[in-house]
Structures are given as C-alpha cells and as structure tokens.
Design an enzyme around this catalytic site. Structure first.
Site, PDB file in Angstrom:
ATOM      1  N   CYS A   2      58.298  29.101  35.990  1.00  0.00           N
ATOM      2  CA  CYS A   2      59.060  27.875  36.106  1.00  0.00           C
ATOM      3  C   CYS A   2      57.966  26.767  36.418  1.00  0.00           C
ATOM      4  O   CYS A   2      56.893  26.922  37.005  1.00  0.00           O
ATOM      5  CB  CYS A   2      60.319  27.813  36.781  1.00  0.00           C
ATOM      6  SG  CYS A   2      61.270  29.213  36.611  1.00  0.00           S
ATOM      7  N   ARG A  27      56.163  24.946  30.694  1.00  0.00           N
ATOM      8  CA  ARG A  27      56.097  26.261  31.690  1.00  0.00           C
ATOM      9  C   ARG A  27      57.431  26.899  31.578  1.00  0.00           C
ATOM     10  O   ARG A  27      57.638  28.065  31.988  1.00  0.00           O
ATOM     11  CB  ARG A  27      55.811  25.819  33.173  1.00  0.00           C
ATOM     12  CG  ARG A  27      54.410  25.432  33.431  1.00  0.00           C
ATOM     13  CD  ARG A  27      53.963  25.495  34.768  1.00  0.00           C
ATOM     14  NE  ARG A  27      52.459  25.570  34.849  1.00  0.00           N
ATOM     15  CZ  ARG A  27      52.142  26.367  35.316  1.00  0.00           C
ATOM     16  NH1 ARG A  27      52.730  27.486  35.683  1.00  0.00           N
ATOM     17  NH2 ARG A  27      50.790  26.713  35.240  1.00  0.00           N
ATOM     18  N   TRP A  89      62.795  28.787  33.485  1.00  0.00           N
ATOM     19  CA  TRP A  89      62.790  29.728  32.534  1.00  0.00           C
ATOM     20  C   TRP A  89      63.437  30.904  33.080  1.00  0.00           C
ATOM     21  O   TRP A  89      62.979  31.801  33.920  1.00  0.00           O
ATOM     22  CB  TRP A  89      61.496  29.907  31.978  1.00  0.00           C
ATOM     23  CG  TRP A  89      61.352  30.977  30.990  1.00  0.00           C
ATOM     24  CD1 TRP A  89      61.372  30.526  29.633  1.00  0.00           C
ATOM     25  CD2 TRP A  89      61.049  32.300  30.795  1.00  0.00           C
ATOM     26  NE1 TRP A  89      60.887  31.803  28.661  1.00  0.00           N
ATOM     27  CE2 TRP A  89      60.974  32.787  29.636  1.00  0.00           C
ATOM     28  CE3 TRP A  89      61.029  33.482  31.839  1.00  0.00           C
ATOM     29  CZ2 TRP A  89      60.879  34.268  28.919  1.00  0.00           C
ATOM     30  CZ3 TRP A  89      60.987  34.698  31.501  1.00  0.00           C
ATOM     31  CH2 TRP A  89      60.903  35.016  29.988  1.00  0.00           C
ATOM     32  N   ASN A 115      59.827  28.893  42.007  1.00  0.00           N
ATOM     33  CA  ASN A 115      59.291  29.503  40.891  1.00  0.00           C
ATOM     34  C   ASN A 115      58.973  31.022  41.404  1.00  0.00           C
ATOM     35  O   ASN A 115      58.903  31.256  42.405  1.00  0.00           O
ATOM     36  CB  ASN A 115      57.984  28.955  40.707  1.00  0.00           C
ATOM     37  CG  ASN A 115      57.237  29.479  39.573  1.00  0.00           C
ATOM     38  OD1 ASN A 115      57.895  30.569  38.845  1.00  0.00           O
ATOM     39  ND2 ASN A 115      55.900  29.167  39.093  1.00  0.00           N
ATOM     40  N   GLY A 116      59.199  32.105  40.489  1.00  0.00           N
ATOM     41  CA  GLY A 116      59.120  33.276  40.994  1.00  0.00           C
ATOM     42  C   GLY A 116      60.367  34.223  41.158  1.00  0.00           C
ATOM     43  O   GLY A 116      61.233  33.838  40.771  1.00  0.00           O
ATOM     44  N   GLU A 500      45.254  39.228  16.498  1.00  0.00           N
ATOM     45  CA  GLU A 500      45.456  37.803  17.002  1.00  0.00           C
ATOM     46  C   GLU A 500      46.324  37.074  15.875  1.00  0.00           C
ATOM     47  O   GLU A 500      47.254  36.117  16.300  1.00  0.00           O
ATOM     48  CB  GLU A 500      44.116  37.217  17.518  1.00  0.00           C
ATOM     49  CG  GLU A 500      44.288  35.824  17.888  1.00  0.00           C
ATOM     50  CD  GLU A 500      45.231  35.493  18.848  1.00  0.00           C
ATOM     51  OE1 GLU A 500      45.693  36.258  19.984  1.00  0.00           O
ATOM     52  OE2 GLU A 500      45.516  34.463  19.316  1.00  0.00           O
ATOM     53  N   LYS A 504      49.938  35.151  16.360  1.00  0.00           N
ATOM     54  CA  LYS A 504      49.868  33.655  16.453  1.00  0.00           C
ATOM     55  C   LYS A 504      51.129  33.306  15.422  1.00  0.00           C
ATOM     56  O   LYS A 504      51.968  32.460  15.645  1.00  0.00           O
ATOM     57  CB  LYS A 504      48.661  33.105  15.605  1.00  0.00           C
ATOM     58  CG  LYS A 504      48.000  31.951  16.445  1.00  0.00           C
ATOM     59  CD  LYS A 504      47.817  31.766  17.875  1.00  0.00           C
ATOM     60  CE  LYS A 504      48.323  32.415  18.791  1.00  0.00           C
ATOM     61  NZ  LYS A 504      47.587  32.743  20.106  1.00  0.00           N
ATOM     62  N   GLU A 507      54.592  34.369  16.745  1.00  0.00           N
ATOM     63  CA  GLU A 507      54.858  33.816  18.155  1.00  0.00           C
ATOM     64  C   GLU A 507      55.481  32.459  17.735  1.00  0.00           C
ATOM     65  O   GLU A 507      56.291  31.646  18.461  1.00  0.00           O
ATOM     66  CB  GLU A 507      54.131  33.389  19.281  1.00  0.00           C
ATOM     67  CG  GLU A 507      52.698  32.957  19.227  1.00  0.00           C
ATOM     68  CD  GLU A 507      52.056  33.106  20.496  1.00  0.00           C
ATOM     69  OE1 GLU A 507      52.449  33.254  21.516  1.00  0.00           O
ATOM     70  OE2 GLU A 507      50.656  32.931  20.361  1.00  0.00           O
ATOM     71  N   HIS A 523      47.871  55.530   5.921  1.00  0.00           N
ATOM     72  CA  HIS A 523      48.572  56.491   6.761  1.00  0.00           C
ATOM     73  C   HIS A 523      50.017  55.890   7.247  1.00  0.00           C
ATOM     74  O   HIS A 523      50.731  56.439   8.038  1.00  0.00           O
ATOM     75  CB  HIS A 523      47.595  56.877   8.269  1.00  0.00           C
ATOM     76  CG  HIS A 523      46.498  57.200   7.924  1.00  0.00           C
ATOM     77  ND1 HIS A 523      46.139  58.629   7.406  1.00  0.00           N
ATOM     78  CD2 HIS A 523      45.194  56.966   7.882  1.00  0.00           C
ATOM     79  CE1 HIS A 523      45.223  58.832   7.207  1.00  0.00           C
ATOM     80  NE2 HIS A 523      44.286  57.963   7.597  1.00  0.00           N
ATOM     81  N   LYS A 622      54.060  29.409  28.937  1.00  0.00           N
ATOM     82  CA  LYS A 622      52.667  29.446  28.930  1.00  0.00           C
ATOM     83  C   LYS A 622      52.187  30.568  29.877  1.00  0.00           C
ATOM     84  O   LYS A 622      51.110  30.949  29.975  1.00  0.00           O
ATOM     85  CB  LYS A 622      52.212  28.220  29.144  1.00  0.00           C
ATOM     86  CG  LYS A 622      50.725  27.862  29.393  1.00  0.00           C
ATOM     87  CD  LYS A 622      50.385  27.625  27.856  1.00  0.00           C
ATOM     88  CE  LYS A 622      48.832  27.548  27.818  1.00  0.00           C
ATOM     89  NZ  LYS A 622      48.354  28.142  26.317  1.00  0.00           N
TER      90      LYS A 622
HETATM   91  C1  AGP Z   1      49.103  33.446  23.518  1.00  0.00           C
HETATM   92  O1  AGP Z   1      49.415  32.835  22.298  1.00  0.00           O
HETATM   93  C2  AGP Z   1      50.512  34.011  24.114  1.00  0.00           C
HETATM   94  N1  AGP Z   1      51.217  33.118  24.617  1.00  0.00           N
HETATM   95  C3  AGP Z   1      50.305  34.984  25.232  1.00  0.00           C
HETATM   96  O2  AGP Z   1      50.276  36.346  24.416  1.00  0.00           O
HETATM   97  C4  AGP Z   1      49.289  34.964  26.253  1.00  0.00           C
HETATM   98  O3  AGP Z   1      48.083  35.497  25.687  1.00  0.00           O
HETATM   99  C5  AGP Z   1      49.634  36.083  27.269  1.00  0.00           C
HETATM  100  O4  AGP Z   1      50.693  35.747  27.854  1.00  0.00           O
HETATM  101  C6  AGP Z   1      48.670  36.272  28.334  1.00  0.00           C
HETATM  102  O5  AGP Z   1      48.459  34.824  29.216  1.00  0.00           O
HETATM  103  P1  AGP Z   1      47.264  34.628  30.153  1.00  0.00           P
HETATM  104  O6  AGP Z   1      45.846  34.495  29.301  1.00  0.00           O
HETATM  105  O7  AGP Z   1      47.524  33.422  30.951  1.00  0.00           O
HETATM  106  O8  AGP Z   1      46.965  36.086  30.874  1.00  0.00           O
END
Ligand code: AGP
Length: 627
Positions: A2, A27, A89, A115-116, A500, A504, A507, A523, A622
């Site tokens: 959060c 966040r 969140w 937060n947490g 990757e 991308k 997500e 396979h 994030k």
């Molecule tokens: C990246 O596009 C993602 N949102 C996610 O996989 C991210 O890389 C992951 O949560 C790790 O985050 P960090 O690098 O802050 O540890």
C-alpha cells in the site's frame, strides 16, 4: 503493497496528501482515503476504486465543510494542516470503503494508515474488543488504531502510545498515526516495510516512497526497522525500540521532479521504455571508465572484498528481476567460470537450501522491498553466505539486509511493468561478471576491453533499437493483437529474454502466454500450434542460432506465425520470419539487453490497442511486500 503519505506543517494538508497519493497510486489502487486534523476535529474521506474516486469524494465533501466553517473565507485559515493518506491493495478483507484506510479508534480520536501485515492481529483484536473497542472493518490494520488508542489512554502521549503499540505488534508493517489531542504531531513506525521522512522548510512528510513528496522536497531521512519517528513541523525525533533518541542525517536524493512525471509520453511505461538508454548510461558510466575492466567500489555501498574467495554464485529474485538473474548467469559462467544457480526467491527459502561459506548470494530486486527476495537473502546470510543486493532504491530493505549493494541507477520507475529497471539489472549483472572474471583471471585484457567497449556503447545501441520501433510494434499489434494466446521461444541467452517478453505481454495485456526453451518445443508446446498462433522467437546472435532457425521452421510448418527478434543483417533469420523486430549487433552475451526492448514495445502496443491501463495492470502492484 500500500501507499502511505503524511504531512505536518503550516500548509493545508489535504492538497498535499492528495498530490502525494497521486504519485503513490502505483503502489496500490483498490481504494484510498485521507484524514485531516485541525480546528479541533478530524475529517476523513475514503473511497473504493482508483484515486479519481477519492478526489470526487473529497470534492463532494468540500461544500459541506465550507458551510460548517462559515464559508470560503474561513476555509483558508481553518484548513487542517496535519493529515495522513493511503492507497490500499487488499490483503486482509475485501475491497470496501469500511476496509479502506485511514482506520480510526472507537472514539474517532486516533487515525492510522498502515502498510504490511499485522500477524498477531486476531489475538490483539480479541483482547481490545473485550476492553470495549468497536471494530468496523475486516482488516488487520484497524487493530493498530485501537491499540494506539488503548495505550494513549494510559500514557496521554501519542509517541509513547505508538512505542507501546509497536512493542506488541508482530509482522511486517509501516504505519503513521495521528491523534485529535495532539494536532501538530504525526508518529510513524516501520518494521520491514518502507517508510521515509521528507524534510521541508518548517514542514515534514512521511511516505512509503520518496515519490510522494518529491515535488515538495528532495531532502530525506531514512527510518530503520523498529524505530518510532515523531514528526513535527520543525523536526523529526527518531527513537529506537528502547525509546532512546537517535541521530539521523538528512540526505538529498538526486531524482528531480520531472522524473516523476510522464514527460510528454502517453504513459509512464512508454516514457520509461524510452529512458532506457539514459538509465543504462547512468548505470554503466563511471563503472567502466577503465578501458580493460570495471570498478564497482562505492563507499558505503560496495566493497570489492565481497568478491574475494567466491566459489559459487546463487541468484535469488522474483518476476522480471529473476529473468535478469538468468541472463547474468550466462555472463558469469562464461566470463568468470563460476558456477551459478538461479532461484525463484519464493521457492528458495522453503527448500532448505545448501548454501554457506564461499557462496555469493545475489538478491535482485528493483524495489528492494520484495518480501520473498528479502527472506531468501536472509536465509542465505544466516547460513554464512555473503549477500549482495542489486536494487534501484537507496535505503530500501534489501540494502540493509546485505553485505554490499550494487545500485541500478534507473531513476524512479512508476509503471508497474518493469522496463528500465530490468535493463539496468542486466547491465549490473554484466558488470559483476566482468569484475569477477578480472579478479579470477579468466578473461584476458583484450576480451575484457572489447566487452567494456561494447557495454559503453549500449546506450547508443538502445537508442538505435528504439528508433522507429513504435511503428513496427504497432504493426505486430494490428495483425496479432486480437489473438488469445502467444507462445515465446528462445534458446541460450535468448531464453530469459523470451521469458521476460512473455511476462510483459501477459501482465499488461492479460493475454495468455507461454515461454519455452525452443529445444523443448517438441516435448509438448508444439501441440498448441495452429494457424491462429503467434510465436515470438528470440533469434538474436548466439552460439545456437542455427538451431533456433530450425525451430522457427518447425513453427511455420504448423501454420503458426513467426515473429522474430533478430540481429541486424542476419538474413538467415529474416528468411524464416513473417515479422521481424531488428536489433543492432553486439557481443552475443550482451544481446539480451537489446533484444528485450522490441518485446516490451510489442506488449505495450498490444495492450494499448486493447485500451488497457498499462501503468496500472489489474491485480498487480509495483512493490510486493506480502508473501
Ligand atoms: C515486473 O514487470 C513485474 N511487475 C514483477 O514481476 C516484478 O519484477 C517482481 O514483483 C519483482 O519485483 P522487485 O524487482 O521489486 O523485487
């Protein structure tokens, strides 16, 4: 997960809080709220949805407040100048207005933003409820409001009450509390969740990320775990767990205001994709001043003694950062001839891993706050390994839980989908590999010089990669953006790039993707292919390029559509692809740093074509500070 913001000073708190929340919204964004304190009362507004909903709710509340205060004239002088705000969140309790923060005690005299996770909240809730506390939400966070209130009754002093509350809390959290009877004071505490102090002229801020107050001040004080911080307009008092006062220096962050804005781009993600040349230049620049090697020493952050006697490297990370680790493995193994293990951090810590002396454990995390990565680093450290953090955030938890830090210098990244932080992580892994190779004598000076020169050229090559790429990516999006599934293939250094690229796309566009080692296709995944399947193949230079070319033929033979990322001038690959995304040539080990960019842009173009919010994809945050 959060976002938290707090303000105490001479100015109207409401606007500053809302502005701070706007900058923090990435966040967490299922609900938001603010409470402001002044003129002998606390006003609170909460709303479900993104921040726009809160702005509407606050706007709607304004005429009512004007009326109470006797009109617009009174508003300016009576505007509350202390306040707290939050974007949520959800982790405990559904997304409802009642579960949104700030939370208040029964008498509505103490408000908190949290937060947490409070792990022992059920036991605390039962005890406080038995003492008469009336709970109105399903959250663990609300317990903090009642707990602080309970101690406030006994102590009559908010800092002492927060200190006593912290003594009873278990879990990882950051929170800020304010009390009706102490109008010019905010009290914050943290344990393994981000919280920093912003230092203004006669005013102070709390925030879970510097971005929240960056437009007001760049002067920052970091808070350590277990500390309680008392904020007044003219200063901050840092108290340790025993209540003793601690000195804390003020540091100036070099992020300017513009980095927190979109800078003319339609989204933060697009802006950040285009910032990649500069970000890599920052990351590589002064570390590659020597022609035949790199220098990583950074006083207070990294001492090269950390690399002495290393027998094995273990990388722990999540998501995109994990992919950066996979790319780094090729470079470290090939150049430094060290064995490298790469592990998903959320799995590593439960595996009873064999790790200890002689191991260098590298935790890669752009935020520096990912709970799983931090926990994996902790396990390794406890077992005697040396731990190196690669992170983008100064003062983040990863920097405190490691023996050394190599910073990526990507600047503030607001888009939830990591882009510029990823290429900077990859760049740091290359730097680390080169330094290890030099220390171990596994690469001769000529080869090192060639690689250093290639790394120094990376910003220029990234710039070339981006030229005209938007149009090409739009073309791919126009032809394939309506498809329900994409397969990504790669071999060797191309494999992590494929992983990757697939992450991308899924997500930000919510399209199902799978990413596979191209040699594994026969396979299983080959059964997925038909005339409707776009297959993205990372086919840049590598020692196995011909094998990749035959995998492309296997795909075409099933009627599926090959979209290839290829090194400029490689006509053999061009001949096997329906669509081509070209990247400039560099040393093959370094190609991933360029090859990922077209995949970021293809994902972006498809998501935008679908009308999606790429900066804030659904269900993602994030910074992932929960397990
Ligand atoms: C990246 O596009 C993602 N949102 C996610 O996989 C991210 O890389 C992951 O949560 C790790 O985050 P960090 O690098 O802050 O540890």
């Amino acid at each position: 997960m959060c976002g938290i913001v707090g303000y105490v000073g001479p100015r109207a708190a409401q606007e500053l809080l809302l502005e701070g929340l706007q900058r923090l919204e990435y966040r967490g964004y299922d609900s938001a709220g603010i409470s402001v304190l002044g003129d002998g009362r606390i006003e609170s507004v909460r709303a479900v949805g993104n921040l726009g909903r809160l702005l509407d709710a606050v706007g709607a509340a304004e005429p009512a407040r004007k009326a109470v205060d006797g009109g617009a004239v009174a508003l300016a002088t009576l505007a509350p100048t202390t306040g707290i705000g939050h974007t949520r969140w959800a982790t405990h309790g559904k997304v409802t207005e009642a579960n949104a923060h700030p939370h208040a005690d029964t008498a509505d005299r103490v408000h908190v933003v949290v937060n947490g996770i409070v792990e022992n909240y059920l036991a605390l809730k039962e005890r406080l409820a038995a003492l008469g506390a009336g709970f109105t939400s399903q959250t663990d966070a609300e317990v903090i409001a009642h707990l602080v209130s309970h101690h406030l009754e006994a102590t009559g002093d908010l800092p002492a009450a927060v200190q006593a509350a912290v003594g009873e809390l278990e879990g990882h959290y950051a929170f800020v509390a304010m009390a009706l009877d102490e109008p010019d004071v905010l009290v914050g505490a943290r344990n393994e969740c981000p919280l920093v102090v912003g230092v203004g002229e006669g005013e102070r801020f709390f925030a879970s990320a510097i971005a929240a107050f960056l437009s007001q001040t760049r002067r920052v004080q970091h808070i350590e775990d277990g500390e309680v911080v008392v904020l007044r307009p003219d200063g901050a008092t840092f108290l340790d767990a025993a209540g003793a006062e601690m000195r804390r220096e003020v540091t100036e962050v070099d992020w300017d205001e513009a980095t927190a804005e979109k800078g003319g781009f339609e989204t933060f993600m697009l802006k950040e994709v285009h910032e990649q040349p500069e970000a890599v230049a920052e990351t590589v620049g002064d570390r590659t001043r020597r022609a035949d090697g790199v220098d990583l020493t950074e006083p207070g952050a990294f001492d090269e003694a950390l690399l002495e006697g290393v027998k094995r490297v273990v990388v722990v990370a999540c998501g995109t950062s994990y992919h950066a680790g996979l790319i780094g493995r090729y470079a470290i193994e090939s150049w430094a001839r060290l064995s490298v293990e790469t592990d998903i951090a959320s799995e590593y810590r439960y595996r009873d891993p064999v790790v200890g002396e002689g191991d260098l454990v590298v935790g890669i995390t752009q935020s520096g706050e990912t709970r799983d990565t931090l926990a994996a680093m902790r396990v390794a450290r406890e077992r005697g390994a040396k731990v190196l953090a690669i992170t983008n955030v100064m003062g983040s938890q990863a920097t405190r839980e490691s023996d050394g830090v190599l910073y990526t210098r990507a600047g503030l990244e607001i888009g939830v989908a990591a882009t510029k932080t990823f290429v900077c992580q990859v760049a740091v892994m290359y730097l680390l590999a080169l330094r290890l190779a030099e220390l171990r004598g596994t690469l001769d000076a000529d080869r090192r010089s060639a690689l250093v020169a290639d790394l120094r050229r990376m910003p220029e090559l990234l710039g070339q990669t981006l030229e005209g790429l938007g149009k090409v990516a739009d073309g791919v999006a126009a032809r394939h953006g309506d498809k329900g599934f994409f397969l990504y293939l790669g071999r060797h250094v191309g494999l992590p790039v494929a992983l990757e690229g697939a992450l991308k796309l899924k997500e930000i566009s919510y399209i199902a993707t799978d990413a596979y080692a191209a040699g594994e296709m026969k396979h299983g995944p080959i059964a997925l292919l038909d005339e409707s399947t776009p297959v993205v193949v990372v086919a840049t230079d590598s020692p196995v390029l011909e094998k990749v070319a035959s995998n492309m033929q296997e795909v075409s033979a099933r009627g599926a559509h090959v979209i290839a990322v290829a090194t400029e001038g490689n006509e053999m690959i061009a001949a096997h692809a329906e669509e081509l995304l070209r990247v400039p040539r560099t040393d093959w080990t370094l190609q991933p740093l360029l090859a990922v960019v077209p995949l970021q842009m293809v994902a972006y173009a498809i998501a935008r074509r679908r009308g999606l919010n790429v900066d804030q994809p659904r269900n993602l945050a994030k910074t992932v500070t929960v397990e």
